[in-house]
Every structure is written in structure tokens, then in C-alpha cells.
Design an enzyme around this catalytic site. Sequence first.
Site, PDB file in Angstrom:
ATOM      1  N   HIS A 170       8.464   5.393  21.218  1.00  0.00           N
ATOM      2  CA  HIS A 170       7.265   4.776  21.797  1.00  0.00           C
ATOM      3  C   HIS A 170       7.363   4.290  23.243  1.00  0.00           C
ATOM      4  CE1 HIS A 170       5.891   5.189  17.759  1.00  0.00           C
ATOM      5  NE2 HIS A 170       6.264   4.021  17.308  1.00  0.00           N
ATOM      6  N   SER A 215      11.082   5.736  15.675  1.00  0.00           N
ATOM      7  CA  SER A 215       9.902   5.298  16.422  1.00  0.00           C
ATOM      8  C   SER A 215      10.352   4.876  17.814  1.00  0.00           C
ATOM      9  CB  SER A 215       9.249   4.105  15.708  1.00  0.00           C
ATOM     10  OG  SER A 215       8.840   4.496  14.425  1.00  0.00           O
ATOM     11  N   CYS A 243       6.366  -6.942   7.128  1.00  0.00           N
ATOM     12  CA  CYS A 243       7.447  -6.423   7.967  1.00  0.00           C
ATOM     13  C   CYS A 243       7.831  -7.490   8.976  1.00  0.00           C
ATOM     14  CB  CYS A 243       7.005  -5.152   8.693  1.00  0.00           C
ATOM     15  SG  CYS A 243       8.345  -4.413   9.665  1.00  0.00           S
ATOM     16  N   CYS A 299       1.255  -2.549  15.785  1.00  0.00           N
ATOM     17  CA  CYS A 299       1.210  -2.218  14.358  1.00  0.00           C
ATOM     18  C   CYS A 299       0.548  -3.327  13.551  1.00  0.00           C
ATOM     19  CB  CYS A 299       2.629  -1.974  13.861  1.00  0.00           C
ATOM     20  SG  CYS A 299       2.749  -1.748  12.079  1.00  0.00           S
ATOM     21  N   GLU A 351       0.835  -1.197   0.000  1.00  0.00           N
ATOM     22  CA  GLU A 351       0.000   0.000   0.000  1.00  0.00           C
ATOM     23  C   GLU A 351       0.871   1.249   0.000  1.00  0.00           C
ATOM     24  OE1 GLU A 351      -4.129  -1.305   2.041  1.00  0.00           O
ATOM     25  OE2 GLU A 351      -2.425  -1.171   3.393  1.00  0.00           O
ATOM     26  N   CYS A 377       3.394   8.651   1.120  1.00  0.00           N
ATOM     27  CA  CYS A 377       3.944   7.703   2.083  1.00  0.00           C
ATOM     28  C   CYS A 377       4.269   6.409   1.323  1.00  0.00           C
ATOM     29  CB  CYS A 377       2.905   7.467   3.178  1.00  0.00           C
ATOM     30  SG  CYS A 377       3.400   6.213   4.351  1.00  0.00           S
ATOM     31  N   SER A 396      11.623   6.830   8.333  1.00  0.00           N
ATOM     32  CA  SER A 396      11.303   6.442   9.714  1.00  0.00           C
ATOM     33  C   SER A 396      11.801   5.035   9.979  1.00  0.00           C
ATOM     34  CB  SER A 396       9.784   6.501   9.901  1.00  0.00           C
ATOM     35  OG  SER A 396       9.432   5.990  11.164  1.00  0.00           O
ATOM     36  N   GLY A 442       6.919  -1.894   6.247  1.00  0.00           N
ATOM     37  CA  GLY A 442       8.297  -2.378   6.274  1.00  0.00           C
ATOM     38  C   GLY A 442       9.281  -1.489   7.001  1.00  0.00           C
ATOM     39  N   GLU A 443      10.475  -2.016   7.207  1.00  0.00           N
ATOM     40  CA  GLU A 443      11.541  -1.305   7.917  1.00  0.00           C
ATOM     41  C   GLU A 443      12.609  -0.860   6.897  1.00  0.00           C
ATOM     42  OE1 GLU A 443      12.538   0.039  10.893  1.00  0.00           O
ATOM     43  OE2 GLU A 443      14.309   0.446   9.672  1.00  0.00           O
ATOM     44  N   CYS A 446      -0.918   5.637   9.848  1.00  0.00           N
ATOM     45  CA  CYS A 446       0.255   4.893  10.295  1.00  0.00           C
ATOM     46  C   CYS A 446      -0.139   3.622  11.028  1.00  0.00           C
ATOM     47  CB  CYS A 446       1.049   5.720  11.296  1.00  0.00           C
ATOM     48  SG  CYS A 446       1.900   7.054  10.540  1.00  0.00           S
ATOM     49  N   CYS A 488       6.247  -5.283  15.724  1.00  0.00           N
ATOM     50  CA  CYS A 488       5.826  -4.344  16.783  1.00  0.00           C
ATOM     51  C   CYS A 488       4.373  -4.655  17.148  1.00  0.00           C
ATOM     52  CB  CYS A 488       5.962  -2.907  16.310  1.00  0.00           C
ATOM     53  SG  CYS A 488       7.631  -2.510  15.779  1.00  0.00           S
ATOM     54  N   ASN A 537      -3.960   4.373  16.025  1.00  0.00           N
ATOM     55  CA  ASN A 537      -4.972   3.990  15.033  1.00  0.00           C
ATOM     56  C   ASN A 537      -5.296   2.523  15.271  1.00  0.00           C
ATOM     57  OD1 ASN A 537      -4.848   6.532  13.597  1.00  0.00           O
ATOM     58  ND2 ASN A 537      -2.828   5.882  12.937  1.00  0.00           N
TER      59      ASN A 537
HETATM   60  N1  SAH Z   1       8.697   0.724  10.013  1.00  0.00           N
HETATM   61  C1  SAH Z   1       9.021   2.063  10.218  1.00  0.00           C
HETATM   62  C2  SAH Z   1       8.202   3.016   9.377  1.00  0.00           C
HETATM   63  C3  SAH Z   1       6.761   2.684   9.135  1.00  0.00           C
HETATM   64  S1  SAH Z   1       5.655   2.791  10.481  1.00  0.00           S
HETATM   65  C4  SAH Z   1       8.899   2.421  11.686  1.00  0.00           C
HETATM   66  O1  SAH Z   1       8.396   1.620  12.440  1.00  0.00           O
HETATM   67  O2  SAH Z   1       9.350   3.489  12.052  1.00  0.00           O
HETATM   68  C5  SAH Z   1       5.342   4.533  10.631  1.00  0.00           C
HETATM   69  C6  SAH Z   1       4.990   4.962  12.056  1.00  0.00           C
HETATM   70  O3  SAH Z   1       3.701   4.490  12.448  1.00  0.00           O
HETATM   71  C7  SAH Z   1       5.950   4.428  13.092  1.00  0.00           C
HETATM   72  O4  SAH Z   1       6.306   5.436  14.009  1.00  0.00           O
HETATM   73  C8  SAH Z   1       5.125   3.362  13.757  1.00  0.00           C
HETATM   74  O5  SAH Z   1       5.603   3.062  15.028  1.00  0.00           O
HETATM   75  C9  SAH Z   1       3.769   3.998  13.777  1.00  0.00           C
HETATM   76  N2  SAH Z   1       2.661   3.061  14.031  1.00  0.00           N
HETATM   77  C10 SAH Z   1       2.668   1.737  13.918  1.00  0.00           C
HETATM   78  N3  SAH Z   1       1.460   1.227  14.275  1.00  0.00           N
HETATM   79  C11 SAH Z   1       0.679   2.272  14.605  1.00  0.00           C
HETATM   80  C12 SAH Z   1      -0.689   2.393  15.019  1.00  0.00           C
HETATM   81  N4  SAH Z   1      -1.482   1.342  15.157  1.00  0.00           N
HETATM   82  N5  SAH Z   1      -1.159   3.636  15.267  1.00  0.00           N
HETATM   83  C13 SAH Z   1      -0.384   4.721  15.081  1.00  0.00           C
HETATM   84  N6  SAH Z   1       0.909   4.670  14.685  1.00  0.00           N
HETATM   85  C14 SAH Z   1       1.446   3.462  14.449  1.00  0.00           C
HETATM   86 FE1  SF4 Z   2       7.347  -2.819  10.996  1.00  0.00          FE
HETATM   87 FE2  SF4 Z   2       7.289  -0.182  11.544  1.00  0.00          FE
HETATM   88 FE3  SF4 Z   2       5.104  -1.719  11.890  1.00  0.00          FE
HETATM   89 FE4  SF4 Z   2       7.195  -1.996  13.531  1.00  0.00          FE
HETATM   90  S1  SF4 Z   2       5.912  -0.150  13.313  1.00  0.00           S
HETATM   91  S2  SF4 Z   2       6.034  -3.655  12.588  1.00  0.00           S
HETATM   92  S3  SF4 Z   2       8.892  -1.652  12.133  1.00  0.00           S
HETATM   93  S4  SF4 Z   2       6.111  -1.250   9.948  1.00  0.00           S
END
Ligand code: SAH
Ligand code: SF4
Length: 355
Positions: A222, A220, A112, A119, A92, A105, A198, A166-167, A340, A116, A297
Site C-alpha cells: 500500500h 498488504s 483487529c 480499513c 463476518e 474469505c 494475507s 483480523g491479522e 476488502c 490501518c 472500498n
Molecule cells: N489483515 C490482513 C488481511 C485482511 S484485509 C491484511 O491487512 O492483509 C484484506 C485486504 O484488504 C488487505 O490488503 C487490506 O489492506 C485491504 N483493505 C483494507 N481496507 C480496505 C478498503 N477500505 N478498501 C479496499 N481494500 C482494503
Molecule cells: Fe487489520 Fe488488515 Fe484491516 Fe489492517 S487492513 S486493520 S491488518 S484487517
Amino acid sequence: MERESLLGANLADLERKFARIGLTKLDAKRVLPWIHIKCVSSFDAMTDVPHKVRSLLSEYFSLERPICRNLQKSSDGTRKALLEFPDGHQIETVFIPDEKRNTVCLSIQVGCAMGCKFCNTGQRSFERNLSCAEIMSQVFFWKDLLPTLKELAHPHLSNLVFMGMGEPLLNAENLFQALELLLDQKNHNFSRNKITVSTSGIVTHDLLRMAKFGIKLAISLHATTDIKRSELMPVNRKYNIDTLLNAAREYLRRSNSEHVTFEYLLLAGVNDSDANARQLAKLLSGIRCKVNLITFNSWDESTFRGSSRTRADAFLSLLLAKGIRTIIRKSRGDDISAACGQLKGTGERSGSDLS
Ligand code: SAH
Ligand code: SF4
């Protein structure tokens, strides 16, 4: 024979590929701007390229975009596209317009591997890295679509964020090759302070190699303790908070960028207390940074709840009082799961099919 995509090729790549089929460096020089500046999707459109060269190119190479399986429009104008590559894998990508800028984006992997807990992308398995051509194809997809989006204040892409699936630092070579094309004044010409990558915090040499591009880094974070962060983000067991913050300082020294952004997701009862805010301010003191507080979210099976508005405001005030530049980031495209952490690329054809 499957034709090779040229969407991720720079001049040196074109010269190398062209030599194999008897084309010259001059041909490569002529073709490059058609790909990256005029963004044509067929060799026939390259009017100053000799006919014989064009037919040879069509035989061996392709400028095809991925197939768009679903395009959804949110009530706030955000659009999310589900794109499919020739091997059937889907990702996406999201387009976020506002008065001042249009941001895209980008995804960097199919799925991924980081897992996390909060996510949605992290809950599905990692499939594979995207090639440079596949990363770039997302930019081409939105550039192709721009002229049809009549309501836009500006018909250009100005900002890119690598915050999709993805990372990024686990696909560093393809990321760097794409960054070169995107930043090159003779190609896509994005400015370095309008591209953000990110990371969940992979502290390898690649993070410091990325500094040479001078682009913005978002981390990130958190959580404020290793125990909590390791619970939420398994990556912390390998690269803990201390290691990560030292890497952020080093990135700032090497990249000349104005600041590092720390993303901090506010999860009710997990990381959003006053004590957490004070710990966060302490951790970040002395680092040139901004904090983006992110509202959670939610997605179907998630067990977390986002912090209340009052809690988020209290957290914000505490950080501001400690002199940390902080904002609560506005979530965009929530009604189409474009925000996100909601990206999943499942291929389900839900939502309205609008452009
Ligand atoms: N993988 C990378 C970039 C993509 S995620 C990373 O983790 O940084 C982009 C951002 O969305 C990151 O800061 C991630 O931690 C955050 N994110 C992940 N799940 C989320 C959720 N359910 N609600 C809000 N932000 C979230
Ligand atoms: Fe992967 Fe980023 Fe989601 Fe963590 S927050 S699972 S690194 S996409």
C-alpha cells in the site's frame, strides 16, 4: 457444562479428548471423517459409530455451527454472513462464486488491533483471537449452505483466502492448526496453491514457519516509502518496508510457492502518482511477485477517496512496462459491504436477508 467443539480437532486431538472419557483410538479414527469429510453437524448422523459412543460424544462434545445472524446476497452473487459465537462475539465471512472457482474469505480475529487508517475493521477495537474451531466453523458454515445455492457452476469450495477480519499472523497457532486440517488429503483436502494468507506485514518467525505449508502469501504493501506506509499502517513503524521485502524473499525460498502477491490499495493523491508506480517497480524488482491493485472500498466515516479509473490504468501501465505482473482486482460484493476492508461485524441487521 458447556460442550467442547470438535470442529477444529485433528486425529491426535480427538484421541486425546476421547481418552479422557474412556473412548478409544479406534473411536477417534471412526469419528474424524464424519467431522471433516462428511461434515455432519450431529453425532447421531455417524451411523458406523456405536450408539453408546455417540451418546457419550453428545454429552461432552459439540459439532454446532455458529448462529448466522444475517446472510446477505450481493447482485454479483457474493454472499456475506454475520456469524455469532456462544460468547456473543460476531465476525463476518464472505462467499465469492465465479465460473471457475468458489472462494471463501475467512476471518481470523474478532476485530483487529492493527489500526490501518483505510480499513473499516481497523477502526473498531480488537476483541479476541478466534480458536481453530471458530476458524474452521466458517468453512463448515459455507459447506453446509452449498447444496442450497442452486445457481453455482460448481457446488464445491475450491479456494480460501484469509482476508477477512483480523491479522492472521497474530493468531498463528490457531491459523496453522486450521491450515493442517484444510490441507490434509484425508480431511478437507484443499490444494496449497488455492489457499492465500494475507498479512499486513508482521515479520516474526511465524511468517517463515508458515512457509512450510507452501500456501500463497499476500502482503498488504500500500505504500512505497516508510514515511507514507507508517502513516497508513502503524505496523510499518515496527517492521519497515525493507524488512518486509527481505521476509518476502525468504518466504519464497522456503515455501517453494510460485510468487508472493503484493496488494496495493490505490488512494487518490496519497500513493497513486506515476512516481509512486516507478518506486514500487523498483522496490519489487527481482522478487518473484504479482501486484494486485485494489480499488478503495469506502465506508461511512472514511476520509480517503479511491483513485480514478484513468489514474489506476496509468499506474497499471507503468508497472506492466517495468515487467511487473499486475492486475486491477475486481471488487466483489461492494453493495453489501462484503469487499476488502469493509467488514465490521457490527451485528446491525441491514440489507436483504437472502440465501
Ligand atoms: N489483515 C490482513 C488481511 C485482511 S484485509 C491484511 O491487512 O492483509 C484484506 C485486504 O484488504 C488487505 O490488503 C487490506 O489492506 C485491504 N483493505 C483494507 N481496507 C480496505 C478498503 N477500505 N478498501 C479496499 N481494500 C482494503
Ligand atoms: Fe487489520 Fe488488515 Fe484491516 Fe489492517 S487492513 S486493520 S491488518 S484487517
